[in-house]
Design a protein around this motif. Sequence first.
Motif, PDB file in Angstrom:
ATOM      1  N   LEU A   1       5.135  -6.994  20.797  1.00  0.00           N
ATOM      2  CA  LEU A   1       3.818  -6.780  20.191  1.00  0.00           C
ATOM      3  C   LEU A   1       3.877  -5.695  19.115  1.00  0.00           C
ATOM      4  CD1 LEU A   1       1.748  -6.845  23.532  1.00  0.00           C
ATOM      5  CD2 LEU A   1       1.839  -8.661  21.813  1.00  0.00           C
ATOM      6  N   ILE A   2       4.769  -5.885  18.144  1.00  0.00           N
ATOM      7  CA  ILE A   2       4.969  -4.903  17.069  1.00  0.00           C
ATOM      8  C   ILE A   2       4.997  -5.651  15.747  1.00  0.00           C
ATOM      9  CG2 ILE A   2       6.545  -3.175  16.084  1.00  0.00           C
ATOM     10  CD1 ILE A   2       7.761  -2.887  18.913  1.00  0.00           C
ATOM     11  N   LEU A   3       4.348  -5.093  14.733  1.00  0.00           N
ATOM     12  CA  LEU A   3       4.323  -5.729  13.416  1.00  0.00           C
ATOM     13  C   LEU A   3       4.627  -4.665  12.358  1.00  0.00           C
ATOM     14  CD1 LEU A   3       3.574  -8.483  12.008  1.00  0.00           C
ATOM     15  CD2 LEU A   3       1.225  -7.641  11.899  1.00  0.00           C
ATOM     16  N   ALA A   4       5.588  -4.952  11.478  1.00  0.00           N
ATOM     17  CA  ALA A   4       5.859  -4.063  10.350  1.00  0.00           C
ATOM     18  C   ALA A   4       4.923  -4.450   9.209  1.00  0.00           C
ATOM     19  CB  ALA A   4       7.320  -4.194   9.910  1.00  0.00           C
ATOM     20  N   VAL A   5       4.265  -3.453   8.616  1.00  0.00           N
ATOM     21  CA  VAL A   5       3.234  -3.733   7.606  1.00  0.00           C
ATOM     22  C   VAL A   5       3.569  -3.008   6.309  1.00  0.00           C
ATOM     23  CG1 VAL A   5       0.754  -3.713   7.133  1.00  0.00           C
ATOM     24  CG2 VAL A   5       1.545  -3.797   9.503  1.00  0.00           C
ATOM     25  N   LYS A   6       3.323  -3.672   5.189  1.00  0.00           N
ATOM     26  CA  LYS A   6       3.651  -3.067   3.893  1.00  0.00           C
ATOM     27  C   LYS A   6       2.705  -3.612   2.827  1.00  0.00           C
ATOM     28  CE  LYS A   6       7.455  -2.967   0.646  1.00  0.00           C
ATOM     29  NZ  LYS A   6       8.621  -2.080   0.558  1.00  0.00           N
ATOM     30  N   ALA A   7       2.272  -2.754   1.927  1.00  0.00           N
ATOM     31  CA  ALA A   7       1.455  -3.183   0.790  1.00  0.00           C
ATOM     32  C   ALA A   7       2.361  -3.594  -0.364  1.00  0.00           C
ATOM     33  CB  ALA A   7       0.536  -2.037   0.345  1.00  0.00           C
ATOM     34  N   VAL A   8       1.982  -4.653  -1.070  1.00  0.00           N
ATOM     35  CA  VAL A   8       2.756  -5.076  -2.259  1.00  0.00           C
ATOM     36  C   VAL A   8       1.789  -5.256  -3.422  1.00  0.00           C
ATOM     37  CG1 VAL A   8       4.687  -6.172  -1.036  1.00  0.00           C
ATOM     38  CG2 VAL A   8       2.618  -7.492  -1.515  1.00  0.00           C
ATOM     39  N   PRO A   9       2.276  -5.036  -4.652  1.00  0.00           N
ATOM     40  CA  PRO A   9       1.376  -5.080  -5.807  1.00  0.00           C
ATOM     41  C   PRO A   9       1.105  -6.488  -6.336  1.00  0.00           C
ATOM     42  CG  PRO A   9       3.578  -4.395  -6.482  1.00  0.00           C
ATOM     43  CD  PRO A   9       3.612  -4.521  -4.984  1.00  0.00           C
ATOM     44  N   SER A  10       1.852  -7.495  -5.869  1.00  0.00           N
ATOM     45  CA  SER A  10       1.690  -8.822  -6.463  1.00  0.00           C
ATOM     46  C   SER A  10       2.341  -9.877  -5.580  1.00  0.00           C
ATOM     47  CB  SER A  10       2.371  -8.875  -7.842  1.00  0.00           C
ATOM     48  OG  SER A  10       3.777  -8.703  -7.664  1.00  0.00           O
ATOM     49  N   CYS A  11       2.025 -11.126  -5.870  1.00  0.00           N
ATOM     50  CA  CYS A  11       2.657 -12.233  -5.163  1.00  0.00           C
ATOM     51  C   CYS A  11       4.167 -12.239  -5.450  1.00  0.00           C
ATOM     52  CB  CYS A  11       2.019 -13.548  -5.608  1.00  0.00           C
ATOM     53  SG  CYS A  11       2.686 -15.008  -4.793  1.00  0.00           S
ATOM     54  N   GLY A  12       4.526 -11.933  -6.688  1.00  0.00           N
ATOM     55  CA  GLY A  12       5.957 -11.884  -7.035  1.00  0.00           C
ATOM     56  C   GLY A  12       6.710 -10.850  -6.210  1.00  0.00           C
ATOM     57  N   ALA A  13       6.062  -9.681  -5.996  1.00  0.00           N
ATOM     58  CA  ALA A  13       6.708  -8.641  -5.183  1.00  0.00           C
ATOM     59  C   ALA A  13       6.839  -9.101  -3.732  1.00  0.00           C
ATOM     60  CB  ALA A  13       5.899  -7.349  -5.263  1.00  0.00           C
ATOM     61  N   ALA A  14       5.844  -9.853  -3.256  1.00  0.00           N
ATOM     62  CA  ALA A  14       5.917 -10.378  -1.887  1.00  0.00           C
ATOM     63  C   ALA A  14       7.087 -11.358  -1.769  1.00  0.00           C
ATOM     64  CB  ALA A  14       4.609 -11.062  -1.509  1.00  0.00           C
ATOM     65  N   ILE A  15       7.228 -12.233  -2.760  1.00  0.00           N
ATOM     66  CA  ILE A  15       8.325 -13.217  -2.742  1.00  0.00           C
ATOM     67  C   ILE A  15       9.665 -12.484  -2.725  1.00  0.00           C
ATOM     68  CG2 ILE A  15       9.482 -15.013  -4.097  1.00  0.00           C
ATOM     69  CD1 ILE A  15       6.679 -15.900  -5.069  1.00  0.00           C
ATOM     70  N   ALA A  16       9.789 -11.473  -3.590  1.00  0.00           N
ATOM     71  CA  ALA A  16      11.062 -10.742  -3.666  1.00  0.00           C
ATOM     72  C   ALA A  16      11.360 -10.044  -2.333  1.00  0.00           C
ATOM     73  CB  ALA A  16      11.018  -9.728  -4.811  1.00  0.00           C
ATOM     74  N   HIS A  17      10.335  -9.411  -1.740  1.00  0.00           N
ATOM     75  CA  HIS A  17      10.549  -8.737  -0.451  1.00  0.00           C
ATOM     76  C   HIS A  17      11.018  -9.740   0.600  1.00  0.00           C
ATOM     77  CE1 HIS A  17       9.879  -5.815   2.866  1.00  0.00           C
ATOM     78  NE2 HIS A  17       9.655  -6.937   3.546  1.00  0.00           N
ATOM     79  N   ILE A  18      10.339 -10.865   0.679  1.00  0.00           N
ATOM     80  CA  ILE A  18      10.667 -11.853   1.723  1.00  0.00           C
ATOM     81  C   ILE A  18      12.067 -12.426   1.498  1.00  0.00           C
ATOM     82  CG2 ILE A  18      10.045 -14.111   2.661  1.00  0.00           C
ATOM     83  CD1 ILE A  18       7.070 -13.301   2.203  1.00  0.00           C
ATOM     84  N   ASN A  19      12.393 -12.777   0.262  1.00  0.00           N
ATOM     85  CA  ASN A  19      13.739 -13.323   0.024  1.00  0.00           C
ATOM     86  C   ASN A  19      14.838 -12.320   0.385  1.00  0.00           C
ATOM     87  OD1 ASN A  19      13.063 -15.919  -0.708  1.00  0.00           O
ATOM     88  ND2 ASN A  19      12.968 -15.464  -2.911  1.00  0.00           N
ATOM     89  N   ASN A  20      14.525 -11.023   0.266  1.00  0.00           N
ATOM     90  CA  ASN A  20      15.540 -10.020   0.584  1.00  0.00           C
ATOM     91  C   ASN A  20      15.565  -9.604   2.051  1.00  0.00           C
ATOM     92  OD1 ASN A  20      16.984  -9.430  -1.847  1.00  0.00           O
ATOM     93  ND2 ASN A  20      15.058  -8.644  -2.676  1.00  0.00           N
ATOM     94  N   HIS A  21      14.464  -9.773   2.764  1.00  0.00           N
ATOM     95  CA  HIS A  21      14.394  -9.244   4.131  1.00  0.00           C
ATOM     96  C   HIS A  21      14.194 -10.304   5.213  1.00  0.00           C
ATOM     97  CE1 HIS A  21      14.254  -4.984   2.890  1.00  0.00           C
ATOM     98  NE2 HIS A  21      13.605  -5.449   1.837  1.00  0.00           N
ATOM     99  N   SER A  22      13.622 -11.458   4.881  1.00  0.00           N
ATOM    100  CA  SER A  22      13.347 -12.431   5.946  1.00  0.00           C
ATOM    101  C   SER A  22      14.643 -13.125   6.329  1.00  0.00           C
ATOM    102  CB  SER A  22      12.321 -13.467   5.489  1.00  0.00           C
ATOM    103  OG  SER A  22      12.941 -14.641   5.016  1.00  0.00           O
TER     104      SER A  22
END
Lengths: 458, 458
Positions: free
Chosen positions: A331-352
């Motif tokens: 029951l733990i969730l890591a949370v992070k703010a991103v400035p754009s959809c592109g930044a979200a895509i980059a984060h996910i491709n690097n960490h998921s």
Amino acid sequence: MSSAEQIAKQAKDSFDASQLLDAHERHRALVALKDALTAAKADILQANKQDIEDARAQVAAGKMSSSLLKRLDLESSPSKYDDMLQGILDVDSLPDPTGQVTYARTLDEGLELHRVTCPIGVLLVIFEARPEVIVNITALAIKSGNAAILKGGKESNNTQAVMTKVIQGALATTALPPAYIQTVSTRNEIASLLSQDRYIDLVIPRGSNSLVRSIQNDSRIPVMGHADGLCAVFVDETAVEKKAINVVVDSKTTYTAACNSAETLLIHEKLLPTLWPKLASSLLAANIALRCDPATLSALSSDPSISSLPSFSSLVTPSTAEDYDTEFLELILAVKAVPSCGAAIAHINNHSSHHTDSIVTEDDANARAFCRGIDSAGVYVNASTRFADGFRYGFGTEVGVSTGKTHARGPVGLEGLVIYKYQVRSTAAEGHGTAVFGTGAGQRPFLHTPLPLGDSPF
Amino acid sequence: MSSAEQIAKQAKDSFDASQLLDAHERHRALVALKDALTAAKADILQANKQDIEDARAQVAAGKMSSSLLKRLDLESSPSKYDDMLQGILDVDSLPDPTGQVTYARTLDEGLELHRVTCPIGVLLVIFEARPEVIVNITALAIKSGNAAILKGGKESNNTQAVMTKVIQGALATTALPPAYIQTVSTRNEIASLLSQDRYIDLVIPRGSNSLVRSIQNDSRIPVMGHADGLCAVFVDETAVEKKAINVVVDSKTTYTAACNSAETLLIHEKLLPTLWPKLASSLLAANIALRCDPATLSALSSDPSISSLPSFSSLVTPSTAEDYDTEFLELILAVKAVPSCGAAIAHINNHSSHHTDSIVTEDDANARAFCRGIDSAGVYVNASTRFADGFRYGFGTEVGVSTGKTHARGPVGLEGLVIYKYQVRSTAAEGHGTAVFGTGAGQRPFLHTPLPLGDSPF
């Protein structure tokens, strides 16, 4: 010849012999399997009781978790054994994945090419604890025409031994070779089996991350499965509140130990003062610990409706860099703010872990960019990551989930257990050589006229 | 970060960025590539002349074969360079292998699942000598949407350097990232690249057996290709003479260095006094050395029409056990008598490289048993093994031939360079969670209604 090599060679010989049998024999074997397991129910449950007793001692000594004990138990729910038997009939009723023509051309007058689906060969399936997986995998292997070597957890050794006897007894009454399904019980044998790439065609590990990762490192045989399930949900700038709450809460809370549960939440920074506190409130109500980056943390601290909650101080903490690379399964969730959809895509491709990731958005362009740009087996729009499952996708059964990028990706059904071969058949009076094709004098071109697909005519 | 890691990461970043581009941009890149290579023809041929000159010195010093030198030469035939350019347009004109929906279901009202084909990611392609392969692979990678790292033979270093500059110059005028196609030139870099499984998704080795085998041993990244091409032809009891001669001679003689050439001939023992001497006579006339087991050898020795031939003593010799496991790639054929179709199948499954094998027969039951029982990528009836080729199969182009049993098998076209991802999209007002599906109170079942396949709507 080592014992592992002998087992592997017997499996390969059984596979080769089984290729000459009609698919109908595989149906008969599944029925025989179900009948034998029905008749042996009392014996198998008796052996299972012995495993449970041994496991209880381990739990009492602090050497085993009680959840593992529960997974071992074939009577942990009243219908578990009968569900296992019904599963055999369900697999039997699925369409035959073999013998399907998926490409066909007339190459020349009297010369036809057919690409026909066929089994892969010998599967090595390694799993932990749950003894009903033996039956499940046996049914999948028989249905798909593959021979299999099964290695279960040592915790279910008694159950496995009786089940193996019953399965091989059932096979002996059918046209399938008796060594078509074999089980091995010691961990030593696994290391030797992983080097039998001459006989074994595919390894399917089902179990903990460390089990899967060590197999991926140790074997030259192709491995199908996944080590991690690190799924993310991105709540985009245009997200609607109720969709965001529904998707994020469902992704995180419906079964935290599943590989398709969300572990990371990315949220568009414009939503920090608006949607984010409401979403956080729903997550805290579900007892989810939030490991927040500075921006998402400060947005909650400065919102009295959140910071005044009794759960705030215990459940909301600053995140570390590792949190975004961690499959919590809790029951733990890591949370992070991103400035754009592109930044979200980059984060996910690097960490998921390239398993399944979801965007909550009302913006079609961002939804499309997310689906194209995210390099994962599942890319979802306004839907929970928990949909990543063979049954939910409509496959009828599931071998596992693959995060690999060759052969099969995502939830894998029977289709993932077959490959194809090319059949070329000449009916010309002189047979067919290649020398007559070309652009030279007296040579002719290929026709390449399409032929019907579907069931193999041969 | 090592230089190999840097190259691999740049390729992955380029791949990720390219996923947001429309397929039309890939078409534009192929046209730009063809135009740039047309304009740079003189420069490239000049660099190639330098490679040829260096190679001539190597040949004179006995350090290189003259056939390798010929493969290096971009002007070894008058149309070779222009054929290479035409190949780019041919690849461009093939159907887009990506963006195809191959499975689709309505899961619930407002919830759709689509399985859509997409590129695999980053390819590492390793090949020897022929510099036109750089252009060929670049075109295939662009068409299929994959980024690529190319490593050619050191013999074509000069040609490769100029070609790389031209290719990257062409890419720079398009929407594709400049590091989408990279080349590396030293063998050291390969070992480090093979460990970049975080960034590289598929290795495609094209070259000698030893090259392929060492790569298969060294890398955790999936490898697509084949080390050996040990193909067999079985002449069954009912074989018609002219078919047997046509198929066996074509399989062995039309291009001995090809992986789809026959290396082993199995002949039904009943044909030893009848068809076998006639077939042997045709093979000897084509200058094929026959390495015979005792039965096939004695049948020839005792037939005066064969044993009196001048070529008999030089070309017909006893075989060794290794001959049946050897890919000769020369005018040599290992020959063995077998007592039945079943024995032929068993021999081939144990000794062939699972590439392509053929039966010559008039017996439908044996033809069917051979096609089902032989565990190879190609199973042929009365046709030459030399048909195993992507162009001959009608794929338009070929990446290589795979003897693996996962992902892609046999000749591999553009289809072998794609995988798929699952897209789930909800249009419901609250998005879609999973908790509402099931058999409990207030829960509902999945619909799983089929949706149209074909071009992706998204």
